[in-house]
Scaffold this motif. Structure first.
Motif, mmCIF file in Angstrom:
data_model
loop_
_atom_site.group_PDB
_atom_site.id
_atom_site.type_symbol
_atom_site.label_atom_id
_atom_site.label_comp_id
_atom_site.label_asym_id
_atom_site.label_seq_id
_atom_site.Cartn_x
_atom_site.Cartn_y
_atom_site.Cartn_z
ATOM 1 N N PRO A 264 -41.287 -49.222 20.443
ATOM 2 C CA PRO A 264 -40.152 -49.671 20.592
ATOM 3 C C PRO A 264 -40.016 -51.030 21.282
ATOM 4 C CG PRO A 264 -40.085 -47.471 21.329
ATOM 5 C CD PRO A 264 -41.339 -47.664 21.238
ATOM 6 N N LEU A 265 -39.151 -52.090 20.834
ATOM 7 C CA LEU A 265 -39.129 -53.397 21.237
ATOM 8 C C LEU A 265 -38.403 -53.412 22.455
ATOM 9 C CD1 LEU A 265 -40.004 -56.581 20.704
ATOM 10 C CD2 LEU A 265 -38.033 -56.376 19.553
ATOM 11 N N MET A 266 -38.891 -53.835 23.539
ATOM 12 C CA MET A 266 -38.239 -54.003 24.930
ATOM 13 C C MET A 266 -37.260 -55.116 24.749
ATOM 14 S SD MET A 266 -39.217 -51.397 26.625
ATOM 15 C CE MET A 266 -39.095 -51.689 28.222
ATOM 16 N N ASP A 267 -37.224 -55.925 23.985
ATOM 17 C CA ASP A 267 -36.190 -57.103 24.059
ATOM 18 C C ASP A 267 -35.347 -56.923 22.849
ATOM 19 O OD1 ASP A 267 -37.229 -58.458 26.122
ATOM 20 O OD2 ASP A 267 -38.634 -59.737 24.981
ATOM 21 N N GLY A 268 -35.348 -55.792 22.086
ATOM 22 C CA GLY A 268 -34.338 -55.465 21.165
ATOM 23 C C GLY A 268 -33.038 -55.276 21.179
ATOM 24 N N TYR A 269 -32.189 -55.100 20.432
ATOM 25 C CA TYR A 269 -30.669 -54.870 20.620
ATOM 26 C C TYR A 269 -30.597 -53.648 21.288
ATOM 27 C CZ TYR A 269 -25.818 -54.460 19.405
ATOM 28 O OH TYR A 269 -24.396 -54.245 19.649
ATOM 29 N N GLN A 270 -30.979 -52.497 20.774
ATOM 30 C CA GLN A 270 -30.916 -51.371 21.472
ATOM 31 C C GLN A 270 -31.362 -51.169 22.753
ATOM 32 O OE1 GLN A 270 -32.648 -51.452 18.583
ATOM 33 N NE2 GLN A 270 -31.162 -51.125 17.009
ATOM 34 N N ALA A 271 -32.380 -52.145 23.108
ATOM 35 C CA ALA A 271 -32.993 -51.734 24.522
ATOM 36 C C ALA A 271 -32.021 -52.620 25.495
ATOM 37 C CB ALA A 271 -34.230 -52.774 24.446
ATOM 38 N N THR A 272 -31.433 -53.707 24.863
ATOM 39 C CA THR A 272 -30.291 -54.285 25.864
ATOM 40 C C THR A 272 -29.075 -53.581 26.125
ATOM 41 O OG1 THR A 272 -29.302 -55.499 24.073
ATOM 42 C CG2 THR A 272 -31.110 -56.712 25.170
ATOM 43 N N MET A 273 -28.754 -52.630 25.099
ATOM 44 C CA MET A 273 -27.563 -51.712 25.444
ATOM 45 C C MET A 273 -28.040 -51.015 26.367
ATOM 46 S SD MET A 273 -25.989 -50.894 21.611
ATOM 47 C CE MET A 273 -24.794 -49.707 22.309
ATOM 48 N N ILE A 274 -29.347 -50.054 26.416
ATOM 49 C CA ILE A 274 -29.628 -49.165 27.242
ATOM 50 C C ILE A 274 -29.819 -49.810 28.617
ATOM 51 C CG2 ILE A 274 -31.747 -47.684 27.822
ATOM 52 C CD1 ILE A 274 -32.332 -47.098 24.888
ATOM 53 N N ASP A 275 -30.406 -51.179 28.720
ATOM 54 C CA ASP A 275 -30.538 -51.556 29.940
ATOM 55 C C ASP A 275 -29.311 -51.855 30.563
ATOM 56 O OD1 ASP A 275 -32.411 -52.904 32.132
ATOM 57 O OD2 ASP A 275 -31.237 -54.771 31.390
ATOM 58 N N TRP A 276 -28.186 -52.298 29.882
ATOM 59 C CA TRP A 276 -26.947 -52.333 30.564
ATOM 60 C C TRP A 276 -26.422 -50.863 30.919
ATOM 61 C CZ3 TRP A 276 -21.996 -50.836 30.438
ATOM 62 C CH2 TRP A 276 -20.943 -51.519 31.213
ATOM 63 N N GLY A 277 -26.493 -50.016 30.299
ATOM 64 C CA GLY A 277 -26.093 -48.538 30.294
ATOM 65 C C GLY A 277 -26.801 -48.030 31.599
ATOM 66 N N SER A 278 -28.051 -48.295 31.627
ATOM 67 C CA SER A 278 -28.819 -47.934 32.818
ATOM 68 C C SER A 278 -28.394 -48.407 34.150
ATOM 69 C CB SER A 278 -30.374 -47.911 32.599
ATOM 70 O OG SER A 278 -31.030 -47.900 33.839
ATOM 71 N N GLU A 279 -28.183 -49.623 33.978
ATOM 72 C CA GLU A 279 -27.611 -50.446 35.221
ATOM 73 C C GLU A 279 -26.381 -49.774 35.711
ATOM 74 O OE1 GLU A 279 -26.940 -54.887 37.098
ATOM 75 O OE2 GLU A 279 -27.572 -54.497 34.870
ATOM 76 N N LYS A 280 -25.429 -49.504 34.696
ATOM 77 C CA LYS A 280 -23.902 -49.095 34.968
ATOM 78 C C LYS A 280 -24.303 -47.544 35.666
ATOM 79 C CE LYS A 280 -20.841 -50.965 34.834
ATOM 80 N NZ LYS A 280 -20.081 -51.539 36.047
ATOM 81 N N LEU A 281 -25.078 -46.973 35.129
ATOM 82 C CA LEU A 281 -25.161 -45.341 35.300
ATOM 83 C C LEU A 281 -25.695 -45.528 36.880
ATOM 84 C CD1 LEU A 281 -24.831 -42.543 34.740
ATOM 85 C CD2 LEU A 281 -27.206 -42.537 33.662
ATOM 86 N N THR A 282 -26.818 -46.207 37.192
ATOM 87 C CA THR A 282 -27.154 -46.160 38.546
ATOM 88 C C THR A 282 -26.010 -46.766 39.664
ATOM 89 O OG1 THR A 282 -29.371 -46.945 37.851
ATOM 90 C CG2 THR A 282 -28.826 -47.371 40.310
ATOM 91 N N GLU A 283 -25.105 -47.748 39.373
ATOM 92 C CA GLU A 283 -23.997 -47.923 39.912
ATOM 93 C C GLU A 283 -22.961 -46.967 40.256
ATOM 94 O OE1 GLU A 283 -20.116 -50.624 39.056
ATOM 95 O OE2 GLU A 283 -22.048 -51.708 38.784
ATOM 96 N N LEU A 284 -22.808 -46.157 39.100
ATOM 97 C CA LEU A 284 -21.988 -45.038 39.351
ATOM 98 C C LEU A 284 -22.490 -43.920 40.322
ATOM 99 C CD1 LEU A 284 -20.774 -44.893 35.485
ATOM 100 C CD2 LEU A 284 -19.323 -45.055 37.608
ATOM 101 N N ARG A 285 -23.851 -43.750 40.099
ATOM 102 C CA ARG A 285 -24.533 -42.729 40.953
ATOM 103 C C ARG A 285 -24.117 -42.878 42.445
ATOM 104 N NH1 ARG A 285 -29.276 -39.015 38.900
ATOM 105 N NH2 ARG A 285 -28.187 -38.144 37.111
#
Length: 557
Positions: A264-285
């Motif tokens: 999977p491409l790490m600079d792809g569209y879905q990867a950027t969605m996951i990256d933002w969601g991952s950061e937000k989830l860490t913040e919520l935790r």
């Protein structure tokens, strides 16, 4: 057993008994309440009241899917003390069981004679969960109409009282706008906005994720985004199906791979969605240590692709559920009862599935209906209790269809301050429970070190070195992360947010995210309850705009 009902559940109970028993104007009562507000417990309480009044002898529940059927059986026993049997078409004579029963909508057609026998033999209450499944022309709807003709009462539950396909449902009529049309006296309504104001659901923020694609076709570069349709050169306009193939959302659902066509491409569209969601989830935790995220994928292939991306980005493999795997419901239960960060689903985690710890939704579905959208949002807005001060976040591709749905949800929210919600928590220590400062690296009481969350990195394809997700070149060998692939992604970024119906620009969101922890910490330390209530009501994302208003006002003075 006597349970403590929420105020709205008490009101719904009284109104249902008045309509069904006192007035007896119609045998159908409708509860239209936001997902997560507690419709199941309200319905069980109504059933218990009807049992006590000797108005009914049995209950039949029809629910969307097996996981929801299991939840119904547990809740029904908790409220009424009665066992509810889960039945399928293979069970045969269920009338002879002399038990309350629960089944899926899909099983209704196969249970038609058995359900007719139950309703004819005893005074029966039928509870219809998620009524939109009962389309008149569909097999489920025809089965329901035939199976429950002799039922004494029908209690209809819905969290999404709309149909966008124009289909008519059994029992209740729909108006021209696709909304259920039933007498007001026989209906109880609790909107999502009401549920948020009363503290029954968490408020939600919709983040638009913009993608600007460049597609190279026969030497022609075609630009595609969520805000404008692709402009196709004249020489290519005769190519059959090209306009459909260049649809923005279709591209957003297209997996993107490295040169090997496997990784999977790490600079792809879905990867950027996951990256933002991952950061937000860490913040919520920091504020809710057990917070989890849900990804709704359009296909099994795409779900497996997203699983691989998350594992590359976070280093932890998420739980995957879809209908083609053995016993997916056990995996959903496992996720509910663990501390895993992500659950990736294809049409398995939607209506009625109750996982209270979900707070982040990455929405990339196959269905583009408003009903599916609202059902998905309902998975992340359930509250963990009066001390829950978190927000829910939905990361969605930025195009008109989803943005229209998002604004309609936000327009339901009341401008009034939410009532009865405790002050926001600091970072809670998982060892001793002490409320610590959000920025603390360890608990000052017990010394427990707070986890920093997964480090989001990507490997260099040439030398294998790990680099930050934002890196354009490898810090070790200097290789560029820009690659030549047929579907290239020029830019993938958030295009701001929709918060309580307000469009907030991306820079304002980023500025607000910087100042929010500082402002919140100062207000909490002040102990001023009026200010604390204000920050509970005012979304974090809007604070930068508020600051700019104050700054411009002071300059004018």
């Amino acid at each position: 057993m006597t349970i403590q009902l929420r105020n709205w559940q008490k009101d719904a109970l009284h109104k249902a008994i008045d309509w069904l028993v006192t007035k007896r104007e119609d045998r159908h009562f409708l509860i239209n309440a936001a997902p997560g507000a507690g419709k199941t417990l309200a319905a069980c309480a109504i059933a218990q009241k009807l049992f006590s009044a000797h108005e009914i002898e049995r209950v039949v529940v029809i629910a969307p899917r097996t996981e929801v059927v299991n939840q119904w059986a547990d809740d029904f026993r908790f409220v009424t003390g009665r066992h509810m049997a889960k039945v399928t078409a293979a069970d045969g004579d269920i009338a002879g069981l002399s038990l309350d029963v629960c089944s899926t909508w899909a099983a209704v057609q196969g249970l038609l004679p058995e359900l007719q026998a139950v309703c004819s033999a005893q005074k029966t209450l039928v509870i219809c969960d998620e009524h939109h499944h009962a389309a008149v022309e569909a097999a489920w709807g025809q089965g329901a109409d035939g199976a429950f003709l002799a039922a004494k009462f029908v209690l209809v539950l819905t969290g999404t009282p709309i149909r966008s396909d124009g289909a008519e449902s059994v029992w209740l009529a729909y108006d021209d706008a696709g909304a259920i049309d039933h007498p007001e006296a026989g209906t109880y309504v609790l909107t999502y906005g009401d549920a948020v104001d009363l503290g029954y659901c968490r408020p939600v923020t919709f983040h638009r994720h913009e993608g600007k694609f460049t597609v190279d076709l026969e030497g022609h570069e075609i630009k595609v985004s969520g805000q404008a349709s692709a402009v196709i050169p004249k020489v290519l306009k005769r190519v059959h199906g090209l306009q459909k193939a260049l649809d923005f959302y279709r591209l957003a659902k297209t997996p993107q791979y490295e040169k090997d066509k496997i990784t999977p491409l790490m600079d792809g569209y879905q990867a950027t969605m996951i990256d933002w969601g991952s950061e937000k989830l860490t913040e919520l935790r920091h504020r809710m240590p057990e917070a989890g995220g849900l990804i709704i994928a359009p296909t099994i292939e795409m779900a497996e692709y997203m699983v691989a991306l998350i594992e590359r980005i976070e280093g932890e493999k998420p739980i995957l559920v879809h209908s083609n795997m053995p016993n997916p419901n056990s995996k959903i239960r496992a996720f509910r009862n663990t501390n895993k960060r992500w659950l990736v689903s294809v049409a398995m985690v939607s209506e009625g599935v109750d996982i209270k710890r979900l707070r982040v939704l990455l929405y990339l579905p196959n269905a583009l209906t408003e009903l599916a959208f609202r059902q998905a949002v309902g998975r992340v807005v359930r509250t963990m209790g009066s001390a829950d001060d978190t927000r829910a976040y939905v990361v969605m591709p930025s195009f008109e269809t989803f943005e229209t749905y998002a604004r309609r949800v936000e327009e339901e929210m009341s401008p009034a301050a939410r009532k009865g919600i405790a002050a926001p928590r600091h970072k809670r220590c998982s060892e001793c429970g002490h409320e610590c400062e959000l920025g603390a690296s360890e608990c000052p009481i017990c010394g427990h070190e707070f986890p920093k969350g997964p480090e989001r990195v990507k490997p260099c394809g040439d030398c294998g070195a790990l680099n930050p997700m934002s890196a354009k070149t490898c810090h070790t060998c200097g290789s560029s992360f820009e690659q030549d692939f047929k579907l290239s992604l020029d830019e993938a970024l958030r295009a701001g947010a929709i918060v309580r119906g307000i469009d907030i620009e991306e820079q304002e969101v980023q500025d607000a995210e910087e100042i929010a922890p500082v402002v919140r910490g100062r207000i909490l330390r002040s102990g001023d309850q009026r200010l604390i209530k204000i920050i509970q009501t005012l979304p974090d994302e809007s604070w930068a705009r508020l600051r700019s208003i104050f700054d411009s006002g002071s300059q004018a003075d």
